[in-house]
Design an enzyme around this catalytic site. Sequence first.
Site, PDB file in Angstrom:
ATOM      1  N   LYS A   6       0.845  -1.201   0.000  1.00  0.00           N
ATOM      2  CA  LYS A   6       0.000   0.000   0.000  1.00  0.00           C
ATOM      3  C   LYS A   6       0.877   1.246   0.000  1.00  0.00           C
ATOM      4  CE  LYS A   6      -3.994  -2.078   2.300  1.00  0.00           C
ATOM      5  NZ  LYS A   6      -4.828  -2.086   3.527  1.00  0.00           N
ATOM      6  N   LYS A   7       1.956   1.194   0.768  1.00  0.00           N
ATOM      7  CA  LYS A   7       2.892   2.324   0.811  1.00  0.00           C
ATOM      8  C   LYS A   7       3.591   2.469  -0.540  1.00  0.00           C
ATOM      9  CE  LYS A   7       4.976   3.112   4.715  1.00  0.00           C
ATOM     10  NZ  LYS A   7       5.917   3.058   5.870  1.00  0.00           N
TER      11      LYS A   7
ATOM     12  N   ASP B 155      10.298   6.700   6.906  1.00  0.00           N
ATOM     13  CA  ASP B 155       9.735   6.344   8.197  1.00  0.00           C
ATOM     14  C   ASP B 155       8.714   7.422   8.497  1.00  0.00           C
ATOM     15  OD1 ASP B 155       9.672   4.414  10.294  1.00  0.00           O
ATOM     16  OD2 ASP B 155      10.565   5.883  11.626  1.00  0.00           O
TER      17      ASP B 155
ATOM     18  N   PHE C  70      -4.756   3.520   4.821  1.00  0.00           N
ATOM     19  CA  PHE C  70      -4.324   2.499   5.779  1.00  0.00           C
ATOM     20  C   PHE C  70      -3.810   3.202   7.031  1.00  0.00           C
ATOM     21  CE2 PHE C  70      -0.845   3.536   2.957  1.00  0.00           C
ATOM     22  CZ  PHE C  70       0.273   3.628   3.767  1.00  0.00           C
ATOM     23  N   GLY C  71      -3.359   2.422   7.995  1.00  0.00           N
ATOM     24  CA  GLY C  71      -2.847   3.011   9.232  1.00  0.00           C
ATOM     25  C   GLY C  71      -3.936   3.733  10.001  1.00  0.00           C
ATOM     26  N   TYR C  72      -3.640   4.971  10.403  1.00  0.00           N
ATOM     27  CA  TYR C  72      -4.569   5.768  11.217  1.00  0.00           C
ATOM     28  C   TYR C  72      -5.530   6.612  10.374  1.00  0.00           C
ATOM     29  CZ  TYR C  72      -1.386   4.546  15.028  1.00  0.00           C
ATOM     30  OH  TYR C  72      -0.628   3.853  15.941  1.00  0.00           O
TER      31      TYR C  72
END
Length: 197
Positions: A11-12, A66, A154-156
């Site tokens: 996804k990244k 990061d 995705f993630g938050y």
Amino acid sequence: MKILVATSNRKKLRELMDILSPYGFELELPEETLEVEETGTTFLENAYLKARAYYQRYRLPTLAEDSGLVVPSLGGYPGIYSSRFHSIDFGGVEHGKDPDRANIKKLLRLMENVEDRRAYYYACVVLYIGDGGVFAEGRCEGAISREEKGSYGFGYDPVFIPEGYNKTMAELPPEEKNRISHRRRALTRLLEVLRWK
């Protein structure tokens, strides 16, 4: 220009490709994922560790990033622990098969009675070439919602409301998210450093 992306997160990778492909970059995933211990105390240090490790293994220009969510009212957490926030002992540990869901559940629980909901996404990108590299940073200001909304990203993303919006990042279509994201801002600055734009 062919660049190796130091990640196993597809996804990244998709997000990075959407942003960088128009500038002629050809991004590819490594044949195998390296276990790089993120011992840094900052986003920059961890991005650098990943970029250097992959470059030393594959001898290709390597892009690493990061990134994470920073919430001032939580003392800066999740911060560099964003991807594994659910498992560190800060206000309890959340369990579950899906790390993203567990991270969000923990964040909302810790912020249940918090009025100051300001937050920002932060990204640091490092392009490692030869004996060193260049880096750039980007931020996306916003706030934490009280409930999850949206299915993109995705993630938050389901609980992060970007500044100037009344929707979460997960409610924005990918092309709109990519236009305002912390990664876009970091990569744009990186291109400026490289005089690519």
